[in-house]
Motif scaffolding. Sequence first.
Motif, PDB file in Angstrom:
ATOM      1  N   ARG A 262      -6.096  -6.677  11.103  1.00 21.84           N
ATOM      2  CA  ARG A 262      -6.395  -7.060   9.716  1.00 21.84           C
ATOM      3  C   ARG A 262      -7.570  -8.033   9.648  1.00 21.84           C
ATOM      4  N   ARG A 288      -7.842  -2.264   1.996  1.00 16.04           N
ATOM      5  CA  ARG A 288      -6.408  -2.006   2.138  1.00 16.04           C
ATOM      6  C   ARG A 288      -5.945  -2.328   3.574  1.00 16.04           C
ATOM      7  N   ASP A 291      -5.613  -6.072   3.797  1.00 11.05           N
ATOM      8  CA  ASP A 291      -4.655  -6.796   2.943  1.00 11.05           C
ATOM      9  C   ASP A 291      -3.199  -6.352   3.059  1.00 11.05           C
ATOM     10  N   SER A 292      -2.964  -5.074   3.345  1.00  7.62           N
ATOM     11  CA  SER A 292      -1.584  -4.571   3.281  1.00  7.62           C
ATOM     12  C   SER A 292      -0.866  -4.724   4.615  1.00  7.62           C
ATOM     13  N   VAL A 333      -1.849   3.061   5.631  1.00  9.60           N
ATOM     14  CA  VAL A 333      -2.271   1.930   6.480  1.00  9.60           C
ATOM     15  C   VAL A 333      -1.784   2.223   7.894  1.00  9.60           C
TER      16      VAL A 333
END
Length: 449
Positions: A262, A288, A291-292, A333
Amino acid sequence: MVKTIFIGDVQAGKYDGQEVELMGWVKRSRGSNKIRFVVLRDSTGVIQCVVKKDAIGEESFEQVKGALIESSIKITGMINADERADGGHEMVASSIVIVGSVNPEHPFPITESAMKAADGGETEFLLDNRHLYLRTSRMTSMLQMRSTVFGAIHNYFRDLDFTEYQAPNFVAGAVEGGSTLFEVPYFPTEKNPERKVYLTQSWQLYAEAAMPALERLYTIAPSFRAEKSRTRRHLTEFWHAEMEVAWATNDEIMSHGEGVVRKIASDLLENRSTELESIGRDLELIARYADSPYPRMRYDEAVETLQGMGVDVEWGQDLDYSKEKVLTQDFDVPHFLTHYPKIAKPFYHRVDPDEEKYVLCHDLLAPEGYGEIIGGGERTWSEAELLARLDEEGTDKAAYQFYIDTRSYGGVPHGGFGLGVDRVCSWLTGADHIREVIPFPRDSRRVSP
Ligand code: ATP
Ligand code: MG
């Protein structure tokens, strides 16, 4: 004296209306006997320079006319903001020096027509000319993003007080199974003709030896694997970011894997959005991935899912690319797969004390059909268990005595992971092939240039 600056600073509007010097390479050039339009590039951007014979004199003008693509030049002139120009600026030249010329008898070989005409096809042609292909805007962007990825990994671990630690590249034993070992013929001697030495497949075993000293350690180093199959995600020499932590559980190790990936996505987004867009990457995807959270699922569930999709897979098999591709096609993800069957993994994976047919491991699978980017887990840490696992596998213990010793003197639970840096670069940049993100790719057929 005029100031020498980068083209990127011109494009940022810092020098409008000022006289400056630029240094770079000719990307394109066209014009007449009175005026030339030279598109100049440096590592930060491109700009059009307007060169008039009246302004720079006959002799210089003739030199500019003869300056072929990839000639290096220094050019002084006035910066004008101009909405119609590429990048919003142009330079009007007052003087030019040709620094490194290009011989008209062998002009820069990478051209559209040469690529089309190449015997072995465009890809092989560009690989043969890799040393020159590096200067194209696509490769420049790739190399800059790659640098950001390396920086993000270093910063992730250093911010958490990990120690960077180096292991030898010549080793006597395998980490990842004998079939991908590169043997080095230098080491057998008259006295010891049977001695086998290999290029390392992983830093891990030597990191485990230092684990009781450093507790939290990492590296980014090359690993070497004589891969049997050629795929778009395997190199024979790749850059491997590895970490090892004392006292850690599989869950804690996965949190670091998630954290570092990330961080890489977020640093790319912050620092390389222009480059990502220039190669056509959707920034929302990268956001994404930054952040996820990354879900975790067990191997058994993945196998059931695949079987439900009609894929021919049996419990107990390690999942190869063909299966990971199907599984990850619909992921939004990256996902962790945990608890692989013990029979699918080498001796150093710790058996799950609650369910002995599994090991406490994980692979991180990237979405978009990409597949594995991290492999890790807890290590077999008790001496008795390690000896039993080596025997079970039929592995000769001699090369691993140092590794066994690390358990004989205060063994502790620990673990870590390996992340393929080139793989992460190719997934995040959306490259078609892992070769696109490393300057001089090495695979089973290519060691030059
Ligand atoms: P694969 O099944 O895809 O060959 P692996 O299980 O052999 O991978 P590991 O031994 O777990 O991989 O290595 C850790 C990481 O190193 C992998 O997740 C991958 O990102 C990277 N990696 C492994 N082999 C290669 C290779 N030949 N080229 C590039 N990266 C690699
Ligand atoms: Mg492999």
